[in-house]
Scaffold this motif. Structure first.
Motif, PDB file in Angstrom:
ATOM      1  N   ALA A 105       0.824  -1.213   0.000  1.00 33.72           N
ATOM      2  CA  ALA A 105       0.000   0.000   0.000  1.00 33.72           C
ATOM      3  C   ALA A 105       0.855   1.260   0.000  1.00 33.72           C
ATOM      4  O   ALA A 105       0.644   2.168  -0.815  1.00 33.72           O
ATOM      5  N   HIS A 106       1.829   1.319   0.922  1.00 36.62           N
ATOM      6  CA  HIS A 106       2.521   2.590   1.129  1.00 36.62           C
ATOM      7  C   HIS A 106       3.793   2.744   0.301  1.00 36.62           C
ATOM      8  O   HIS A 106       4.188   3.859  -0.012  1.00 36.62           O
ATOM      9  N   ASP A 107       4.440   1.636  -0.030  1.00 35.60           N
ATOM     10  CA  ASP A 107       5.670   1.746  -0.829  1.00 35.60           C
ATOM     11  C   ASP A 107       5.380   1.516  -2.316  1.00 35.60           C
ATOM     12  O   ASP A 107       5.555   2.403  -3.142  1.00 35.60           O
ATOM     13  N   THR A 108       4.923   0.302  -2.628  1.00 34.11           N
ATOM     14  CA  THR A 108       4.713  -0.024  -4.044  1.00 34.11           C
ATOM     15  C   THR A 108       3.723   0.934  -4.701  1.00 34.11           C
ATOM     16  O   THR A 108       3.931   1.356  -5.837  1.00 34.11           O
ATOM     17  N   LEU A 109       2.638   1.251  -3.973  1.00 35.09           N
ATOM     18  CA  LEU A 109       1.629   2.151  -4.554  1.00 35.09           C
ATOM     19  C   LEU A 109       1.791   3.590  -4.035  1.00 35.09           C
ATOM     20  O   LEU A 109       0.816   4.334  -3.946  1.00 35.09           O
ATOM     21  N   ALA A 110       3.029   3.964  -3.708  1.00 34.92           N
ATOM     22  CA  ALA A 110       3.267   5.297  -3.122  1.00 34.92           C
ATOM     23  C   ALA A 110       2.764   6.422  -4.025  1.00 34.92           C
ATOM     24  O   ALA A 110       2.244   7.439  -3.558  1.00 34.92           O
ATOM     25  N   GLU A 111       2.882   6.206  -5.336  1.00 31.14           N
ATOM     26  CA  GLU A 111       2.466   7.276  -6.270  1.00 31.14           C
ATOM     27  C   GLU A 111       0.946   7.521  -6.263  1.00 31.14           C
ATOM     28  O   GLU A 111       0.467   8.537  -6.767  1.00 31.14           O
ATOM     29  N   LEU A 112       0.218   6.577  -5.692  1.00 31.81           N
ATOM     30  CA  LEU A 112      -1.240   6.702  -5.655  1.00 31.81           C
ATOM     31  C   LEU A 112      -1.634   7.535  -4.439  1.00 31.81           C
ATOM     32  O   LEU A 112      -1.594   7.062  -3.304  1.00 31.81           O
TER      33      LEU A 112
END
Lengths: 309, 309
Positions: free
Chosen positions: A81-88
């Motif tokens: 959630a917080h790293d891989t999808l950080a751009e979201l």
């Protein structure tokens, strides 16, 4: 202020979430990037108030029957959630199976949350069934520890099917609220009456104790095949017999399931409105088949539009 | 041709019935005339397609709990329907608990039916619970014997609550149809999902076996007090928990029950229409309180009007 936090802080109806499971741990780096890119694209398209990321655990004790799909460990939901999808840039509501992890893991996660400037959101879940002797925390302990992180907004799960069996889910909800729980998320709703029964007892208990309702986010998932139906039943989702018949005998199971979800939602929405209970929606696909994922996008749109009415 | 026989012969939707229990045997002659006069007046006002007259039996084995109202034997329903209410020129559908009476009583009744010029209507019911060693006929024997009376139109009961427990009520319905049963009457419907589930399995079984549906007459009764609610539950009527909460916590239980019956009926009606199943209504008051009887008149009107749509 972000729409989700505003709706939570003001206990408003209308929270719109979309839920995903993190990719399998076994995925290679390229596949992981691909899945993440698809998630980002889908969520930018839908623009929900928040993204739910599940914590998928093996549950050997869930039922006597074999799991219809094999269990495969996933990437850590917090990292996804917080790293891989950080751009979201939307709030992420990350499930955390507190019963499955030792106290020091939970505590160091809390330290990390405290050290971030933003508000964070989590949903705590107890020990998976069949693991009563797990090394993890009790739900109560987790709620108590979480109070140390002032920027953490905690939610809990509310299960209509458990209420149908034990008739005390509203008491669990009130106890969770007292422990700091600010919203609830259900499992997939296909049984309108069971869900209305839970909301009914919840509303009566709130009234009797003079407390205010926390938003109840209703989860919906399309069902495109008998295999998905079996998985959902194995997960503990209740289907009224007539509705299961509709799915089993439809020439277009997927479209039928979307229409049925809409009608179940309308029924529960009318009831919640009458009882002045704030509700929201959370749409997910329990299957990773493309047709069912596409259907979850369509279902999200239809339910969002009904929720806004 | 009379509307009821036409609807039965042509398997049409839209049968409208009103149901009563015969007066208590202990009533003196004057009280009996008074009750009969009230029944005649009420039925002339409502002008249903037919009058249902129940055969009330003591059922010591129905449940572990004491009967909420005492059991008092009633006037014979056949005598009440055809003799006492002779002036009422509408078809009478008389319940007959065939399991509670010896074969010779049943046979001489059949002889009497055969000797009348008019068509007659009956609903056969098996042995009351708790009386498995009763002296009476099995339901199958009664249906077989009844074929001798060509002017007798026989119906059966269809119980959604039994279907929820045993999941084979549709098979009983088909077997009853094969034995000559031309229509079904349910017990009071407060559980829309259970009733839709029965209709769903019935429709699927008809389709699988290439048979035509018999009209299913849905019974509705107002509930004006917690005592009536307890009686209905004791009688085996299922109430979804949220709906029971609505009745228990309403400031006007009676009016709330009418509104709930209307909404349950609409839900089931929509479903039956989709499945092309002919349905009808039967309204009764399980209580003898005036307010609840008046409410049954109001409920009959509202459901009739919805049925006609």
């Amino acid at each position: 202020m972000n729409a989700l936090f505003e709706k939570l802080d003001r206990r408003l109806t209308g929270i719109r979430l979309y839920g995903i499971a993190p990719p399998k741990q076994a995925s290679d780096a390229e596949r992981l990037r691909e899945i993440a890119a698809q998630h980002v694209a889908r969520l930018r398209l839908l623009a929900p108030d928040g993204l739910v990321v599940y914590d998928i655990q093996d549950e050997p004790g869930r039922s006597g029957e074999a799991r219809p799909f094999p269990f495969l460990p996933t990437v850590d939901p917090e990292i996804y959630a917080h790293d891989t999808l950080a751009e979201l840039a939307i709030p992420k509501i990350v499930y955390r199976c507190v019963g499955a992890q030792p106290r020091d893991v939970f505590s160091s996660w809390l330290d990390e949350v405290r050290s971030t400037p933003d508000r964070r959101l989590g949903v705590f879940v107890g020990a998976p069934r069949g693991r009563s002797h797990s090394p993890g925390l009790l739900l109560n302990e987790a709620y108590a520890l979480a109070r140390a992180a002032a920027n953490l907004v905690v939610g809990g799960i509310a299960i209509a099917e458990r209420h149908a069996a034990k008739a005390d889910e509203q008491q669990r909800m009130l106890a969770k609220q007292d422990s700091g729980c600010r919203f609830f998320i259900t499992q997939s709703v296909y049984d309108a009456a069971a869900t209305k029964s839970l909301l009914s007892d919840y509303a009566l208990s709130l009234q009797a104790s003079g407390r205010s309702p926390a938003p109840v986010v209703l989860t919906f998932s399309p069902c495109g095949s008998l295999k998905t139906l079996e998985l959902m039943k194995w997960l503990g989702i209740s289907f009224p017999r007539w509705l299961e018949n509709e799915l089993r005998h439809s020439t277009d199971t997927l479209e039928r399931s979307i229409a049925l979800c809409e009608s179940v939602f309308s029924d529960v929405q009318d009831y919640a409105r009458e009882k002045r209970l704030p509700i929201g929606i959370n749409v997910e696909s329990v299957s990773i088949r493309k047709s069912e994922i596409d259907a979850s996008v369509e279902l999200y749109r239809r339910l969002s539009s009904r929720l806004a009415k």
